[in-house]
Write a protein that holds these residues in place. Sequence first.
Motif, mmCIF file in Angstrom:
data_model
loop_
_atom_site.group_PDB
_atom_site.id
_atom_site.type_symbol
_atom_site.label_atom_id
_atom_site.label_comp_id
_atom_site.label_asym_id
_atom_site.label_seq_id
_atom_site.Cartn_x
_atom_site.Cartn_y
_atom_site.Cartn_z
ATOM 1 N N GLY A 27 0.835 -1.199 0.000
ATOM 2 C CA GLY A 27 0.000 0.000 0.000
ATOM 3 C C GLY A 27 0.866 1.243 0.000
ATOM 4 N N ASN A 28 0.235 2.409 0.162
ATOM 5 C CA ASN A 28 0.974 3.668 0.240
ATOM 6 C C ASN A 28 1.301 3.909 1.711
ATOM 7 O OD1 ASN A 28 0.314 3.987 -2.548
ATOM 8 N ND2 ASN A 28 -1.719 4.650 -1.884
ATOM 9 N N ALA A 29 2.614 3.958 2.011
ATOM 10 C CA ALA A 29 3.017 4.012 3.428
ATOM 11 C C ALA A 29 3.736 5.302 3.772
ATOM 12 C CB ALA A 29 3.938 2.832 3.725
ATOM 13 N N LYS A 30 3.487 5.807 4.974
ATOM 14 C CA LYS A 30 4.328 6.889 5.518
ATOM 15 C C LYS A 30 4.534 6.631 6.996
ATOM 16 C CE LYS A 30 0.560 10.149 6.245
ATOM 17 N NZ LYS A 30 -0.033 11.421 5.984
ATOM 18 N N THR A 31 5.641 7.151 7.537
ATOM 19 C CA THR A 31 5.924 6.865 8.943
ATOM 20 C C THR A 31 4.927 7.576 9.851
ATOM 21 O OG1 THR A 31 7.541 8.613 8.881
ATOM 22 C CG2 THR A 31 8.407 6.386 8.769
ATOM 23 N N SER A 32 4.606 6.907 10.946
ATOM 24 C CA SER A 32 3.642 7.450 11.900
ATOM 25 C C SER A 32 4.047 6.954 13.281
ATOM 26 C CB SER A 32 2.250 6.934 11.539
ATOM 27 O OG SER A 32 1.409 6.929 12.651
ATOM 28 N N GLY A 33 4.477 7.854 14.132
ATOM 29 C CA GLY A 33 4.935 7.456 15.464
ATOM 30 C C GLY A 33 6.065 6.454 15.334
ATOM 31 N N ASN A 34 5.904 5.306 15.972
ATOM 32 C CA ASN A 34 6.945 4.270 15.900
ATOM 33 C C ASN A 34 6.697 3.292 14.764
ATOM 34 O OD1 ASN A 34 8.281 5.220 18.177
ATOM 35 N ND2 ASN A 34 6.853 4.131 19.517
ATOM 36 N N GLY A 35 5.663 3.540 13.971
ATOM 37 C CA GLY A 35 5.348 2.557 12.940
ATOM 38 C C GLY A 35 5.050 3.193 11.594
ATOM 39 N N LEU A 36 4.172 2.550 10.848
ATOM 40 C CA LEU A 36 3.825 3.020 9.517
ATOM 41 C C LEU A 36 2.321 3.215 9.422
ATOM 42 C CD1 LEU A 36 5.771 0.628 7.110
ATOM 43 C CD2 LEU A 36 6.229 3.062 7.511
ATOM 44 N N MET A 37 1.935 4.208 8.617
ATOM 45 C CA MET A 37 0.519 4.380 8.308
ATOM 46 C C MET A 37 0.374 3.939 6.848
ATOM 47 S SD MET A 37 -1.687 7.845 8.548
ATOM 48 C CE MET A 37 -1.462 8.159 10.270
ATOM 49 N N ILE A 38 -0.451 2.931 6.635
ATOM 50 C CA ILE A 38 -0.554 2.354 5.287
ATOM 51 C C ILE A 38 -1.961 2.575 4.744
ATOM 52 C CG2 ILE A 38 -0.367 0.214 3.938
ATOM 53 C CD1 ILE A 38 1.568 -0.797 6.088
ATOM 54 N N THR A 39 -2.030 3.153 3.545
ATOM 55 C CA THR A 39 -3.328 3.410 2.922
ATOM 56 C C THR A 39 -3.556 2.409 1.803
ATOM 57 O OG1 THR A 39 -3.049 5.745 3.402
ATOM 58 C CG2 THR A 39 -4.749 5.178 1.791
ATOM 59 N N LYS A 55 5.098 -2.523 15.653
ATOM 60 C CA LYS A 55 5.458 -3.584 16.596
ATOM 61 C C LYS A 55 4.706 -4.885 16.296
ATOM 62 C CE LYS A 55 6.075 -0.247 20.363
ATOM 63 N NZ LYS A 55 5.000 0.706 20.521
ATOM 64 N N ASN A 56 4.688 -5.284 14.999
ATOM 65 C CA ASN A 56 4.029 -6.529 14.616
ATOM 66 C C ASN A 56 2.518 -6.530 14.822
ATOM 67 O OD1 ASN A 56 5.300 -8.398 13.182
ATOM 68 N ND2 ASN A 56 6.064 -9.596 14.909
ATOM 69 N N LEU A 57 1.961 -5.334 14.987
ATOM 70 C CA LEU A 57 0.503 -5.205 15.095
ATOM 71 C C LEU A 57 -0.001 -4.462 13.867
ATOM 72 C CD1 LEU A 57 -0.041 -4.037 18.783
ATOM 73 C CD2 LEU A 57 -0.671 -6.235 17.798
ATOM 74 N N PHE A 58 -1.185 -4.820 13.429
ATOM 75 C CA PHE A 58 -1.773 -4.187 12.251
ATOM 76 C C PHE A 58 -3.242 -3.960 12.580
ATOM 77 C CE2 PHE A 58 -3.881 -4.251 8.159
ATOM 78 C CZ PHE A 58 -3.001 -3.607 7.301
ATOM 79 N N TYR A 59 -3.659 -2.713 12.509
ATOM 80 C CA TYR A 59 -5.061 -2.425 12.873
ATOM 81 C C TYR A 59 -5.513 -1.146 12.180
ATOM 82 C CZ TYR A 59 -2.517 0.542 16.164
ATOM 83 O OH TYR A 59 -1.656 1.456 16.698
ATOM 84 N N PRO A 60 -6.830 -0.983 11.993
ATOM 85 C CA PRO A 60 -7.337 0.211 11.316
ATOM 86 C C PRO A 60 -7.037 1.465 12.126
ATOM 87 C CG PRO A 60 -9.068 -1.441 11.514
ATOM 88 C CD PRO A 60 -7.918 -1.909 12.345
ATOM 89 N N LEU A 61 -6.759 2.550 11.444
ATOM 90 C CA LEU A 61 -6.437 3.825 12.102
ATOM 91 C C LEU A 61 -7.515 4.189 13.117
ATOM 92 C CD1 LEU A 61 -4.708 6.416 12.246
ATOM 93 C CD2 LEU A 61 -6.106 7.329 10.381
ATOM 94 N N GLU A 62 -8.793 3.922 12.763
ATOM 95 C CA GLU A 62 -9.868 4.334 13.688
ATOM 96 C C GLU A 62 -9.873 3.528 14.984
ATOM 97 O OE1 GLU A 62 -10.580 3.247 10.523
ATOM 98 O OE2 GLU A 62 -12.205 1.778 10.557
#
Length: 207
Positions: free
Chosen positions: A173-185, A197-204
């Motif tokens: 996906g389209n990724a940018k850094t966010s805090g300690n991880g990535l924000m992926i669209t 940290k090996n977790l993946f969850y919706p932004l909301e």
Amino acid sequence: MKGKNYFVHESSYIDSPVEIGEGTKIWHFSHVLPNTKIGKNCIVGQNCMIGPDVKIGDGCKIQNNVSVYKGVELEDFVFCGPSCVFTNVLTPRAFVERKHEFKKTLVKTGATIGANATVVCGNTIGKYAMIGAGAVVTSDVEDYALYVGVPAKRVGWVCKCGVVLIHKEEIKGNAKTSGNGLMITCPNCGSVYIFEKNLFYPLEEKI
Ligand SMILES: CC(C)(COP(=O)(O)OP(=O)(O)OC[C@H]1O[C@@H](n2cnc3c(N)ncnc32)[C@H](O)[C@@H]1OP(=O)(O)O)[C@@H](O)C(=O)NCCC(=O)NCCS
Ligand SMILES: [Zn+2]
């Protein structure tokens, strides 16, 4: 079954009592056993067996040759690929009665089980998870996780819409850094996820 607000092909057997929701279609040579509840707008393909005592939510698609045994529960919008296999006894013997030892399998909302995959009982498949074709699930599967292989291992993360957003190390996906991880669209539907940290969850769902 005229007068009913669901459809059952004349070659299929529906035992009693069974609840079937509006708009559900049950195709050829299938059998629904007593005390089973199937939600609204589901599709049950050819040569399926469901029940007894099984609960299936709304909008599920159960492809050909799938048996949903006692002990298995499907939440809403679960996709069961053709010939996928559920189980309910961990160590069966033909000559030992193990009915009181059924282990539960829960498949959460929106999850997909690929063709010919096997889900060993006692495990939970998380919401919107995706199980690859032919996998053998022997552990719990996290929400949005992609599992493949025998035994099935996590190899990535999937969008709610079904697009694979991370496969092995590759971000699709389209990724940018966010805090300690990535924000992926998601390039398909625009949903945004956090991967950290090996977790993946919706932004909301970020707290
Ligand atoms: C698992 C799945 C979702 C992956 O999709 P994808 O990300 O587009 O996969 P790709 O084709 O890019 O493959 C990526 C890698 O995963 C591997 N792979 C793909 N599907 C696999 C599977 N089911 N089991 C094991 N490995 C698999 C590929 O060989 C490839 O490996 P590599 O990186 O070593 O080359 C898909 O292959 C799958 O199994 N879908 C289920 C289809 C199905 O059962 N449909 C039922 C309704 S018809
Ligand atoms: Zn998406």
